[in-house]
Design an enzyme around this catalytic site. Structure first.
Site, PDB file in Angstrom:
ATOM      1  N   GLN A   1     -43.645 -34.693  -7.816  1.00 24.89           N
ATOM      2  CA  GLN A   1     -42.785 -34.840  -8.997  1.00 24.89           C
ATOM      3  C   GLN A   1     -41.707 -33.766  -9.068  1.00 24.89           C
ATOM      4  OE1 GLN A   1     -46.404 -35.418 -11.756  1.00 24.89           O
ATOM      5  NE2 GLN A   1     -44.779 -36.589 -12.743  1.00 24.89           N
TER       6      GLN A   1
ATOM      7  N   CYS B   1     -46.060 -40.686 -18.085  1.00 18.65           N
ATOM      8  CA  CYS B   1     -45.820 -39.865 -16.893  1.00 18.65           C
ATOM      9  C   CYS B   1     -44.449 -39.211 -17.006  1.00 18.65           C
ATOM     10  CB  CYS B   1     -45.880 -40.751 -15.648  1.00 18.65           C
ATOM     11  SG  CYS B   1     -45.631 -39.852 -14.111  1.00 18.65           S
ATOM     12  N   LEU B   2     -44.379 -37.931 -16.655  1.00 17.40           N
ATOM     13  CA  LEU B   2     -43.100 -37.219 -16.720  1.00 17.40           C
ATOM     14  C   LEU B   2     -42.049 -37.867 -15.819  1.00 17.40           C
ATOM     15  CD1 LEU B   2     -44.359 -33.497 -16.633  1.00 17.40           C
ATOM     16  CD2 LEU B   2     -43.438 -34.732 -18.604  1.00 17.40           C
TER      17      LEU B   2
ATOM     18  N   HIS C   1     -50.727 -39.513  -7.736  1.00 22.14           N
ATOM     19  CA  HIS C   1     -49.374 -39.083  -7.345  1.00 22.14           C
ATOM     20  C   HIS C   1     -49.349 -38.568  -5.908  1.00 22.14           C
ATOM     21  CE1 HIS C   1     -46.691 -39.378 -10.781  1.00 22.14           C
ATOM     22  NE2 HIS C   1     -47.576 -38.822 -11.595  1.00 22.14           N
TER      23      HIS C   1
END
Ligand code: CO
Length: 163
Positions: free
Chosen positions: A50, A88-89, A134
């Protein structure tokens, strides 16, 4: 240092990640950057892809728990199942229900390189599973049962109370 959060449709979120073979100062910097970025995004967890780092590192911190730094995390046992809403960011403004195991046992290395094992259940287990996904290029929307509109989130939380 706060890093830019990679958001969909960035292909990086779909990449596989590499195991950490040796914990170096770069590994520690990455852990620190993940923390700063998670806090700035008001998240409860974040994974290395991320912020554009394709290695098996994720961190988790719920409001009432200590910071968990997971290097090469591996779920070795998973039982039970429940459904709850996630966000989710990397996927702004999307929320939806996902089925996850209720209880997990996770092996991982901490920042000292010590082999650790933990048992997690309920919301903590959910967040850890989300972050480990992720590391394999899997996003919660891949598993989403139903999207919950942002203006219905509050009502959802009132009806579905996690511990
Ligand atoms: Co996420």
């Amino acid at each position: 240092m706060i890093r830019e959060i990679v958001v969909l449709p960035d292909e990086g979120l779909r990449q596989q990640t590499a195991e950490i073979n040796e914990i170096t100062s770069e590994t520690l910097d990455l852990l620190d950057d993940l923390y700063d970025t998670m806090i700035s995004g008001d998240g409860v967890g974040i994974a290395a892809p991320q912020i554009g780092a394709y290695v098996k590192i994720a961190i988790v911190q719920l409001d009432d728990s200590e910071l968990l730094e997971l290097i090469n995390p591996k779920i070795i046992l998973a039982t039970g199942s429940d459904v709850f809403v996630e966000g989710c960011l990397s996927i702004p403004n999307v929320y939806g229900t996902v089925r996850r195991n209720e209880k997990i046992v996770v092996n991982y290395l901490d920042r000292e390189g010590t082999q650790c094992q933990m048992i997690a259940d309920e919301y903590l287990a959910r967040v850890i599973q989300h972050e480990i996904d992720h590391l394999n290029g899997i996003l919660f929307i891949d598993k989403m049962i139903a999207e919950i509109p942002e203006n219905e989130l509050e009502a959802y939380y009132e009806e579905h109370d996690y511990e």
